[in-house]
Design a protein around this motif. Structure first.
Motif, short mmCIF file in Angstrom:
data_model
loop_
_atom_site.label_atom_id
_atom_site.label_comp_id
_atom_site.label_asym_id
_atom_site.label_seq_id
_atom_site.Cartn_x
_atom_site.Cartn_y
_atom_site.Cartn_z
N ASN A 148 0.86 -1.19 0.00
CA ASN A 148 0.00 0.00 0.00
C ASN A 148 0.89 1.23 0.00
OD1 ASN A 148 -2.68 -1.23 0.30
ND2 ASN A 148 -1.92 -1.88 2.29
N GLY A 149 0.41 2.33 -0.55
CA GLY A 149 1.25 3.51 -0.58
C GLY A 149 0.51 4.80 -0.89
N ILE A 150 1.28 5.89 -0.80
CA ILE A 150 0.78 7.24 -1.05
C ILE A 150 1.44 7.76 -2.31
CG2 ILE A 150 0.45 9.55 -0.09
CD1 ILE A 150 1.44 8.28 2.63
N LEU A 151 0.65 8.21 -3.25
CA LEU A 151 1.17 8.80 -4.48
C LEU A 151 1.70 10.20 -4.16
CD1 LEU A 151 1.59 8.66 -7.54
CD2 LEU A 151 -0.77 9.38 -7.83
N ILE A 152 3.03 10.40 -4.24
CA ILE A 152 3.62 11.67 -3.81
C ILE A 152 4.13 12.52 -4.97
CG2 ILE A 152 4.25 10.75 -1.55
CD1 ILE A 152 7.18 10.69 -2.60
N ASN A 153 4.28 11.93 -6.15
CA ASN A 153 4.81 12.71 -7.27
C ASN A 153 4.45 12.04 -8.59
OD1 ASN A 153 7.30 13.18 -9.32
ND2 ASN A 153 7.08 14.97 -8.00
N LYS A 207 -8.75 8.74 -12.12
CA LYS A 207 -7.52 9.44 -12.49
C LYS A 207 -6.58 9.53 -11.29
CE LYS A 207 -5.89 13.65 -14.77
NZ LYS A 207 -5.44 12.95 -16.00
N PRO A 208 -5.33 9.13 -11.44
CA PRO A 208 -4.38 9.24 -10.32
C PRO A 208 -4.13 10.69 -9.94
CG PRO A 208 -3.55 7.77 -12.04
CD PRO A 208 -4.72 8.50 -12.62
N LEU A 209 -4.13 10.97 -8.65
CA LEU A 209 -3.91 12.32 -8.14
C LEU A 209 -2.92 12.28 -6.98
CD1 LEU A 209 -7.65 13.47 -7.98
CD2 LEU A 209 -5.98 14.12 -9.74
#
Length: 220
Positions: A11-16, A51-53
């Motif tokens: 699992n993760g956080i989209l940071i860039n 959509k990825p944000l």
């Protein structure tokens, strides 16, 4: 975890994200057990649904034929952690600074589980905090510690006393009492620790690595 077919599921956080082509993006996702993963998000530029944000959190898989390849992501957002921050420019600024520092200073695929958990706490608590800058300051101090630059505020680095600690050494990150610091006042930081002080330490780390401190962190 790694396996023979070069697949990571976590699992993760989209940071860039940055555009790679008319359709695809190169993304950085900060994960709990595998640190920062870098890979391709297919169709991210043109996606109309899902959509990825930046700031989204959810399950992610990373696949590559070789360990040295960029790899490809499959990312599903469970929650947009940035959504509650969008109407408050100060909170959004803090999130962007945190993501910029992770992107700049955290090496790829090295576990920083403690920092990941502190980042999740930061994003979840910023919208309801009465002191968001204090909350963010705590996050930066944890970042410094995880990078090997922990600030020691428990005792004087010169004499060991635990009271009257009024300075901080920019070289060692250790507290200095009023008596020991008196001859060097113009070379020491004044306690308590604030965001200007942590920014100086972070700038020094960036310089050591040959990069600039992220623009998102320069503005406060």
């Amino acid at each position: 975890m790694y396996n023979k077919i070069m697949q990571i599921e976590t699992n993760g956080i989209l940071i860039n994200m940055r555009a790679f082509s008319e359709r695809d993006c190169v993304a950085h996702i900060f994960t709990q057990h595998n640190g920062v993963l870098v890979g391709m998000l297919r169709g991210a530029v043109v996606a109309k649904k899902n959509k990825p944000l930046i700031g989204q959190y959810g399950p992610v898989s990373w696949n590559a034929r070789l360990d040295s390849q960029l790899g490809v992501f499959h990312f599903e957002s469970e929650k947009n952690l940035s959504a509650p921050l969008m109407l408050n420019s100060d909170l959004l600024k803090l999130m962007n600074a945190a993501f910029g520092l992770i992107y700049t200073l955290i090496p790829e695929r090295e576990s920083y589980e403690h920092l990941y958990l502190k980042t999740m706490d930061l994003l979840n608590n910023l919208p309801k905090s009465d002191a968001p800058y204090d909350l963010y300051l705590d996050w930066e101090m944890n970042l410094l510690a995880d990078l090997g630059y922990a600030l020691d505020l428990t005792k004087c680095s010169g004499c060991g006393r635990i009271d009257n600690l009024v300075y901080l050494s920019p070289k060692t990150g250790r507290a200095v009492c009023a008596d020991c610091g008196a001859p060097y006042v113009d070379k020491l930081y004044k306690l308590p620790v604030n965001l200007n002080i942590t920014k100086q330490f972070l700038s020094s780390i960036c310089n050591t690595q040959g990069v600039d401190i992220p623009a998102a962190r320069k503005i406060f």
